[in-house]
Design a protein around this motif. Structure first.
Motif, PDB file in Angstrom:
ATOM      1  N   MET A  37       0.856  -1.183   0.000  1.00 33.17           N
ATOM      2  CA  MET A  37       0.000   0.000   0.000  1.00 33.17           C
ATOM      3  C   MET A  37       0.892   1.233   0.000  1.00 33.17           C
ATOM      4  SD  MET A  37      -2.944  -1.225   2.713  1.00 33.17           S
ATOM      5  CE  MET A  37      -4.095   0.084   2.260  1.00 33.17           C
ATOM      6  N   THR A  38       0.473   2.262  -0.717  1.00 29.87           N
ATOM      7  CA  THR A  38       1.325   3.442  -0.897  1.00 29.87           C
ATOM      8  C   THR A  38       0.698   4.714  -0.357  1.00 29.87           C
ATOM      9  OG1 THR A  38       0.449   3.767  -3.137  1.00 29.87           O
ATOM     10  CG2 THR A  38       2.450   2.447  -2.924  1.00 29.87           C
ATOM     11  N   ASP A  39      -0.365   4.591   0.435  1.00 31.96           N
ATOM     12  CA  ASP A  39      -0.956   5.805   1.012  1.00 31.96           C
ATOM     13  C   ASP A  39      -0.070   6.322   2.138  1.00 31.96           C
ATOM     14  OD1 ASP A  39      -2.039   4.808   3.745  1.00 31.96           O
ATOM     15  OD2 ASP A  39      -2.774   3.314   2.325  1.00 31.96           O
ATOM     16  N   GLY A  40      -0.428   7.485   2.665  1.00 29.58           N
ATOM     17  CA  GLY A  40       0.402   8.121   3.675  1.00 29.58           C
ATOM     18  C   GLY A  40       0.307   7.518   5.051  1.00 29.58           C
ATOM     19  N   VAL A  41      -0.588   6.541   5.264  1.00 30.79           N
ATOM     20  CA  VAL A  41      -0.740   5.900   6.559  1.00 30.79           C
ATOM     21  C   VAL A  41      -0.066   4.532   6.592  1.00 30.79           C
ATOM     22  CG1 VAL A  41      -2.416   4.977   8.219  1.00 30.79           C
ATOM     23  CG2 VAL A  41      -2.885   7.145   7.031  1.00 30.79           C
ATOM     24  N   ASN A  42      -0.211   3.752   5.507  1.00 29.85           N
ATOM     25  CA  ASN A  42       0.234   2.360   5.506  1.00 29.85           C
ATOM     26  C   ASN A  42       1.528   2.101   4.747  1.00 29.85           C
ATOM     27  OD1 ASN A  42      -2.227   0.921   6.752  1.00 29.85           O
ATOM     28  ND2 ASN A  42      -3.145   2.201   5.162  1.00 29.85           N
ATOM     29  N   ASP A  43       2.055   3.077   4.059  1.00 28.59           N
ATOM     30  CA  ASP A  43       3.222   2.883   3.202  1.00 28.59           C
ATOM     31  C   ASP A  43       4.398   2.320   3.998  1.00 28.59           C
ATOM     32  OD1 ASP A  43       4.783   2.966   0.910  1.00 28.59           O
ATOM     33  OD2 ASP A  43       5.464   5.005   1.284  1.00 28.59           O
ATOM     34  N   GLY A  44       5.040   1.301   3.428  1.00 28.97           N
ATOM     35  CA  GLY A  44       6.218   0.723   4.044  1.00 28.97           C
ATOM     36  C   GLY A  44       5.954  -0.461   4.947  1.00 28.97           C
ATOM     37  N   ASP A  45       4.681  -0.802   5.142  1.00 23.94           N
ATOM     38  CA  ASP A  45       4.327  -1.915   6.016  1.00 23.94           C
ATOM     39  C   ASP A  45       3.641  -2.993   5.191  1.00 23.94           C
ATOM     40  OD1 ASP A  45       3.937  -3.459   8.261  1.00 23.94           O
ATOM     41  OD2 ASP A  45       2.590  -2.053   9.271  1.00 23.94           O
ATOM     42  N   GLU A  46       3.447  -4.161   5.784  1.00 23.19           N
ATOM     43  CA  GLU A  46       2.654  -5.213   5.170  1.00 23.19           C
ATOM     44  C   GLU A  46       1.217  -5.079   5.666  1.00 23.19           C
ATOM     45  OE1 GLU A  46       4.741  -8.851   6.049  1.00 23.19           O
ATOM     46  OE2 GLU A  46       6.534  -8.178   4.982  1.00 23.19           O
ATOM     47  N   SER A  47       0.268  -5.350   4.771  1.00 22.35           N
ATOM     48  CA  SER A  47      -1.127  -4.970   5.039  1.00 22.35           C
ATOM     49  C   SER A  47      -1.932  -6.102   5.663  1.00 22.35           C
ATOM     50  CB  SER A  47      -1.793  -4.501   3.739  1.00 22.35           C
ATOM     51  OG  SER A  47      -1.732  -5.514   2.742  1.00 22.35           O
ATOM     52  N   ASP A  48      -1.450  -6.654   6.785  1.00 23.19           N
ATOM     53  CA  ASP A  48      -2.237  -7.647   7.517  1.00 23.19           C
ATOM     54  C   ASP A  48      -3.521  -7.001   8.020  1.00 23.19           C
ATOM     55  OD1 ASP A  48       0.111  -9.021   7.126  1.00 23.19           O
ATOM     56  OD2 ASP A  48       0.181  -9.832   9.161  1.00 23.19           O
ATOM     57  N   ARG A  49      -4.595  -7.790   8.037  1.00 23.61           N
ATOM     58  CA  ARG A  49      -5.879  -7.289   8.513  1.00 23.61           C
ATOM     59  C   ARG A  49      -6.568  -8.352   9.366  1.00 23.61           C
ATOM     60  NH1 ARG A  49      -3.667  -3.403   7.324  1.00 23.61           N
ATOM     61  NH2 ARG A  49      -4.337  -1.640   6.031  1.00 23.61           N
ATOM     62  N   LEU A  50      -7.380  -7.884  10.303  1.00 18.62           N
ATOM     63  CA  LEU A  50      -8.220  -8.754  11.107  1.00 18.62           C
ATOM     64  C   LEU A  50      -9.665  -8.529  10.685  1.00 18.62           C
ATOM     65  CD1 LEU A  50      -8.326 -10.775  13.507  1.00 18.62           C
ATOM     66  CD2 LEU A  50      -8.707  -8.792  14.997  1.00 18.62           C
ATOM     67  N   THR A  51     -10.346  -9.608  10.304  1.00 16.34           N
ATOM     68  CA  THR A  51     -11.766  -9.523   9.975  1.00 16.34           C
ATOM     69  C   THR A  51     -12.570  -9.574  11.262  1.00 16.34           C
ATOM     70  OG1 THR A  51     -11.437 -10.688   7.881  1.00 16.34           O
ATOM     71  CG2 THR A  51     -13.684 -10.583   8.715  1.00 16.34           C
ATOM     72  N   VAL A  52     -13.537  -8.660  11.398  1.00 14.40           N
ATOM     73  CA  VAL A  52     -14.454  -8.711  12.524  1.00 14.40           C
ATOM     74  C   VAL A  52     -15.862  -8.936  12.003  1.00 14.40           C
ATOM     75  CG1 VAL A  52     -13.070  -7.289  14.068  1.00 14.40           C
ATOM     76  CG2 VAL A  52     -14.724  -6.190  12.570  1.00 14.40           C
ATOM     77  N   THR A  53     -16.664  -9.609  12.816  1.00 13.74           N
ATOM     78  CA  THR A  53     -18.064  -9.864  12.505  1.00 13.74           C
ATOM     79  C   THR A  53     -18.923  -9.227  13.586  1.00 13.74           C
ATOM     80  OG1 THR A  53     -17.514 -11.960  11.416  1.00 13.74           O
ATOM     81  CG2 THR A  53     -19.801 -11.634  12.092  1.00 13.74           C
ATOM     82  N   TRP A  54     -19.853  -8.401  13.160  1.00 15.58           N
ATOM     83  CA  TRP A  54     -20.746  -7.662  14.057  1.00 15.58           C
ATOM     84  C   TRP A  54     -22.140  -8.232  13.896  1.00 15.58           C
ATOM     85  CZ3 TRP A  54     -22.314  -1.858  13.204  1.00 15.58           C
ATOM     86  CH2 TRP A  54     -22.845  -1.320  14.392  1.00 15.58           C
ATOM     87  N   ARG A  55     -22.676  -8.825  14.950  1.00 17.05           N
ATOM     88  CA  ARG A  55     -24.022  -9.370  14.918  1.00 17.05           C
ATOM     89  C   ARG A  55     -25.013  -8.234  15.148  1.00 17.05           C
ATOM     90  NH1 ARG A  55     -23.231 -13.879  12.154  1.00 17.05           N
ATOM     91  NH2 ARG A  55     -21.530 -15.112  13.062  1.00 17.05           N
ATOM     92  N   LEU A  56     -25.742  -7.873  14.108  1.00 22.80           N
ATOM     93  CA  LEU A  56     -26.632  -6.720  14.162  1.00 22.80           C
ATOM     94  C   LEU A  56     -27.885  -7.064  14.968  1.00 22.80           C
ATOM     95  CD1 LEU A  56     -26.373  -5.735  10.394  1.00 22.80           C
ATOM     96  CD2 LEU A  56     -24.993  -4.879  12.300  1.00 22.80           C
ATOM     97  N   GLY A  57     -28.280  -6.165  15.840  1.00 23.39           N
ATOM     98  CA  GLY A  57     -29.481  -6.372  16.634  1.00 23.39           C
ATOM     99  C   GLY A  57     -29.311  -7.341  17.782  1.00 23.39           C
ATOM    100  N   ALA A  58     -28.097  -7.854  17.988  1.00 19.64           N
ATOM    101  CA  ALA A  58     -27.836  -8.798  19.079  1.00 19.64           C
ATOM    102  C   ALA A  58     -27.029  -8.099  20.166  1.00 19.64           C
ATOM    103  CB  ALA A  58     -27.074 -10.013  18.562  1.00 19.64           C
ATOM    104  N   PRO A  59     -27.092  -8.584  21.398  1.00 17.94           N
ATOM    105  CA  PRO A  59     -26.267  -7.995  22.455  1.00 17.94           C
ATOM    106  C   PRO A  59     -24.789  -8.143  22.107  1.00 17.94           C
ATOM    107  CG  PRO A  59     -27.920  -9.485  23.372  1.00 17.94           C
ATOM    108  CD  PRO A  59     -27.933  -9.688  21.889  1.00 17.94           C
ATOM    109  N   PRO A  60     -23.949  -7.225  22.544  1.00 18.57           N
ATOM    110  CA  PRO A  60     -22.514  -7.346  22.275  1.00 18.57           C
ATOM    111  C   PRO A  60     -21.951  -8.649  22.827  1.00 18.57           C
ATOM    112  CG  PRO A  60     -23.042  -5.164  23.151  1.00 18.57           C
ATOM    113  CD  PRO A  60     -24.271  -6.000  23.302  1.00 18.57           C
ATOM    114  N   ALA A  61     -21.019  -9.233  22.087  1.00 19.16           N
ATOM    115  CA  ALA A  61     -20.367 -10.449  22.564  1.00 19.16           C
ATOM    116  C   ALA A  61     -19.542 -10.122  23.803  1.00 19.16           C
ATOM    117  CB  ALA A  61     -19.477 -11.019  21.471  1.00 19.16           C
ATOM    118  N   PRO A  62     -19.505 -11.028  24.793  1.00 17.59           N
ATOM    119  CA  PRO A  62     -18.661 -10.773  25.975  1.00 17.59           C
ATOM    120  C   PRO A  62     -17.195 -10.689  25.572  1.00 17.59           C
ATOM    121  CG  PRO A  62     -19.444 -13.047  25.940  1.00 17.59           C
ATOM    122  CD  PRO A  62     -20.182 -12.333  24.845  1.00 17.59           C
ATOM    123  N   SER A  63     -16.514  -9.737  26.147  1.00 16.48           N
ATOM    124  CA  SER A  63     -15.136  -9.493  25.721  1.00 16.48           C
ATOM    125  C   SER A  63     -14.132 -10.408  26.400  1.00 16.48           C
ATOM    126  CB  SER A  63     -14.745  -8.037  25.989  1.00 16.48           C
ATOM    127  OG  SER A  63     -14.798  -7.757  27.374  1.00 16.48           O
TER     128      SER A  63
END
Length: 251
Positions: free
Chosen positions: A139-165
């Motif tokens: 990635m060559t933008d001004g925030v991510n340039d020079g790093d590897e672009s690992d990402r974590l996928t999150v899943t948000w259950r809509l209308g459900a109570p928040p998952a316990p942390s």
């Protein structure tokens, strides 16, 4: 924090161009080469997606983009907002998705950005379900340039109570971080483990890109092993520690 701010979906060319410019400013790119060009945003809207824009008076202060997915799911491509407005922007996305009968929303974020992890996992109650190695490639933008672009996928259950942390723990140290401090702690019952990230990866990347890359690889190894062992990211402490919970113990 949202007094006087309006959030609505936008469809017209001028409004979508303003959102494209806003994303350019956030990711520190030239407005002639935005990360999300206006014509792409227009196509996504035409295909049934949603571009939300948050305005404080006439000033654009936040925006997001979401598309429909399979089996009553939605996917948030991008969201950004001035401090204090991110929650309102995500709730606007959620309302749009729920109106379409969606049950969940997914998106990705840089797992080394602790404040985003806390927002996603604690404020919204989403769960980190998949670790993606160098997801976007270089990635060559001004925030991510020079790093590897690992990402974590999150899943948000809509209308459900928040998952316990899960608990914010300080079990025995299992591994050291690139800065010499603890990287991983694990509880004796092996139900939870905790993984630390840098205080500010964006600042570290600018000051010492080699050290930032060492953090990237260290956290990657922890998450890949943890995900293979059935853990999911369920929390983030204020001092930069993820809580990872065995899937069978997470709601």
């Amino acid at each position: 924090m949202t007094a006087g701010v309006t959030i609505r979906t936008v469809h017209d060319v001028a409004s979508l161009a303003a959102v494209a410019d806003y994303f350019s400013d956030v990711w520190r790119t030239s407005r002639s080469a935005p990360p999300y060009p206006a014509e792409v945003l227009h196509s996504l809207v035409h295909a049934g997606g949603a571009v939300h824009a948050a305005h404080d008076g006439r000033r654009l202060v936040g925006a997001s983009v979401a598309v429909l997915g399979p089996e009553r799911s939605t996917y948030s491509l991008v969201a950004a907002a001035e401090r204090g407005l991110g929650h309102a922007v995500k709730l606007a996305q959620r309302d749009w998705a729920l109106a379409l009968g969606a049950r969940s929303m997914r998106w990705t974020f840089d797992p080394l950005v602790g404040r985003n992890a806390r927002f996603n996992l604690v404020k919204l109650g989403a769960v980190g379900t998949e670790y993606l190695v160098d997801f976007y490639g270089p990635m060559t933008d001004g925030v991510n340039d020079g790093d590897e672009s690992d990402r974590l996928t999150v899943t948000w259950r809509l209308g459900a109570p928040p998952a316990p942390s899960g608990p914010e723990g300080h079990g025995p140290v299992a591994r050291l971080a690139p800065d010499g401090g603890p990287l991983v702690r694990r509880d004796l019952a092996d139900r939870y483990l905790w993984c630390r990230v840098p205080d500010d990866i964006v600042e570290l990347r600018a000051a010492d890109p080699e050290q930032a890359l060492r953090w990237r690889h260290a956290v990657r190894e922890v998450f890949l092993t943890a995900c293979a062992d059935g853990f999911r990211a369920t929390g983030m402490s204020r001092d930069g520690w993820y809580t990872l919970t065995r899937a069978e113990k997470a709601a």
